[in-house]
Design a protein around this motif. Sequence first.
Motif, short mmCIF file in Angstrom:
data_model
loop_
_atom_site.label_atom_id
_atom_site.label_comp_id
_atom_site.label_asym_id
_atom_site.label_seq_id
_atom_site.Cartn_x
_atom_site.Cartn_y
_atom_site.Cartn_z
N LEU A 213 0.78 -1.17 -0.09
CA LEU A 213 0.13 0.12 0.06
C LEU A 213 0.79 1.19 0.04
CD1 LEU A 213 -2.69 1.26 0.17
CD2 LEU A 213 -2.74 1.22 2.57
N THR A 214 0.55 2.19 -0.99
CA THR A 214 1.47 3.51 -1.02
C THR A 214 0.61 4.62 -0.65
OG1 THR A 214 0.71 3.99 -3.18
CG2 THR A 214 2.42 2.39 -2.91
N ARG A 215 1.23 5.81 -0.10
CA ARG A 215 0.49 7.00 0.13
C ARG A 215 -0.46 7.31 -1.23
NH1 ARG A 215 -0.14 11.36 -0.97
NH2 ARG A 215 1.57 11.30 -2.54
N ALA A 216 0.34 7.26 -2.31
CA ALA A 216 -0.35 7.53 -3.50
C ALA A 216 -1.69 6.98 -3.68
CB ALA A 216 0.52 7.73 -4.86
N THR A 217 -1.63 5.84 -3.61
CA THR A 217 -2.89 4.63 -3.78
C THR A 217 -3.92 5.14 -2.69
OG1 THR A 217 -1.62 3.02 -4.48
CG2 THR A 217 -3.58 2.52 -3.61
N MET A 218 -3.62 5.57 -1.52
CA MET A 218 -4.55 5.96 -0.76
C MET A 218 -5.28 7.28 -1.00
SD MET A 218 -5.27 3.92 1.95
CE MET A 218 -6.45 5.16 2.34
N GLU A 219 -4.44 8.17 -1.67
CA GLU A 219 -4.81 9.42 -2.28
C GLU A 219 -5.81 9.03 -3.40
OE1 GLU A 219 -3.39 13.29 -4.75
OE2 GLU A 219 -1.94 11.94 -3.91
N TRP A 220 -5.58 8.14 -4.17
CA TRP A 220 -6.58 7.81 -5.18
C TRP A 220 -7.77 6.80 -4.62
CZ3 TRP A 220 -8.72 3.14 -6.97
CH2 TRP A 220 -9.22 3.03 -8.04
N PRO A 260 1.80 2.93 5.51
CA PRO A 260 1.60 4.33 5.60
C PRO A 260 0.31 4.82 6.44
CG PRO A 260 0.87 3.60 3.37
CD PRO A 260 1.76 2.60 4.12
N LEU A 261 -0.53 3.82 6.92
CA LEU A 261 -1.50 4.13 7.74
C LEU A 261 -0.90 3.64 9.14
CD1 LEU A 261 -4.61 2.37 5.76
CD2 LEU A 261 -3.73 4.74 5.83
N ARG A 262 0.21 3.31 9.57
CA ARG A 262 0.48 2.71 10.93
C ARG A 262 0.28 3.90 11.95
NH1 ARG A 262 6.63 2.86 11.09
NH2 ARG A 262 6.22 5.04 11.70
N ASP A 263 0.69 5.12 11.84
CA ASP A 263 0.67 6.18 12.68
C ASP A 263 -0.81 6.72 12.87
OD1 ASP A 263 3.19 5.81 13.01
OD2 ASP A 263 3.96 7.67 12.15
N GLU A 264 -1.65 6.64 11.85
CA GLU A 264 -2.83 7.09 12.48
C GLU A 264 -3.89 5.95 12.93
OE1 GLU A 264 -5.70 7.05 8.46
OE2 GLU A 264 -3.69 7.56 8.14
N GLY A 265 -3.40 4.84 12.91
CA GLY A 265 -4.11 3.58 13.66
C GLY A 265 -3.58 3.71 15.22
N LYS A 266 -2.32 3.99 15.06
CA LYS A 266 -1.72 4.18 16.57
C LYS A 266 -2.51 5.25 17.31
CE LYS A 266 1.23 3.50 19.87
NZ LYS A 266 1.39 4.60 20.82
N ALA A 267 -2.56 6.56 16.66
CA ALA A 267 -3.01 7.60 17.03
C ALA A 267 -4.66 7.42 17.42
CB ALA A 267 -2.94 8.50 16.18
N TYR A 268 -5.29 6.49 16.93
CA TYR A 268 -6.50 6.07 17.13
C TYR A 268 -6.64 5.32 18.35
CZ TYR A 268 -11.78 5.44 16.36
OH TYR A 268 -12.94 5.49 16.60
N ALA A 269 -5.89 4.57 18.43
CA ALA A 269 -5.80 3.46 19.76
C ALA A 269 -5.71 4.40 20.85
CB ALA A 269 -4.62 2.38 19.50
N ASP A 270 -4.33 5.44 20.64
CA ASP A 270 -4.06 6.18 21.91
C ASP A 270 -5.48 7.08 22.25
OD1 ASP A 270 -1.76 5.16 21.82
OD2 ASP A 270 -0.84 6.88 20.88
#
Length: 320
Positions: A213-220, A260-270
Amino acid sequence: MIPPLDPVVAQIIPLLPLRDPATMTPHSARDALRALAASRAAVPPPPVMSTEDIKVKGATGFLAARAYRNSNDKSPTVVFFHGGGWVAGDLETHDRQARWLAIETGAVVVSVDYRRPPEVRFPGAFEDAFTATQDVIARIAEFGGDAARVGVAGDSAGGNLAATTAIACREAGIGLAAQLLVYPVTDVAGNFADAMENARFPSRAENAEGYFLTRATMEWFCGHYLEDKTHGTDWRVSPLRAKDLAGVAPAIVCTAWFDPLRDEGKAYADTLKAAGVPTSYYDGLGLIHGYFGLGEASETARREAQRARADFKALLEKGA
């Protein structure tokens, strides 16, 4: 010291689809995920007692769904939402994941085929997910038979739908026993294209490309799901932006280190923990986005997924 990328997973990455948004279309993305699932047809699927293709209510009509059972005894029920960036994925692409969920939790798993963009844009998938969950609960006697032991689960965009459905259930006074969020999308403000928003989550730069998974694919994906970029601040697509998460269902949140989604997932857990929600977090060391589908190849992926499903089972058994 952070473990390196799992060597088995590293060999698999070049075989995975959805890595070139410059040429990808919704049709080609769907075909690619189906082809990936079909390529494993010779490998027997994890055996469950029964599967049944059914219908559940969506926001504007009935949706295709599939019920997986491993017992006829009274049991928990899990409403499962597949990943695929909201755009792709279906009952077939996530059949094995749904089976493992039923096997390892003992729950009746109801996998829901929500409407997808660009044919139906936001909030269509969210509205389908919430309506389907309400319908399953209303018909609980047809499934696990215990309204106090209902959970929601999903991976990637499906994890996003599970998270937002859990918030909607809290708002509606519906008590869920648990939510399993597997590498979920939790904040799409800026559509993964805004430098200031991306800077809030270093993994979007660290893992922007090279790990499936790439950041560009998430933008798409976001560009197809959201007709208007301003919708990205709505909690129904960005649960991290909900004003208050107190009282939502206890959560298991899984991320992958090379995602690329790692940190927002961790932020949600926190944020869930800070709101007083019982939350377990797994960081998926050595793994990539999609690892719940790689457990038959990678021992690291299998163990991490099993740990998360075991914790989810314990929450389901405890009940709402």
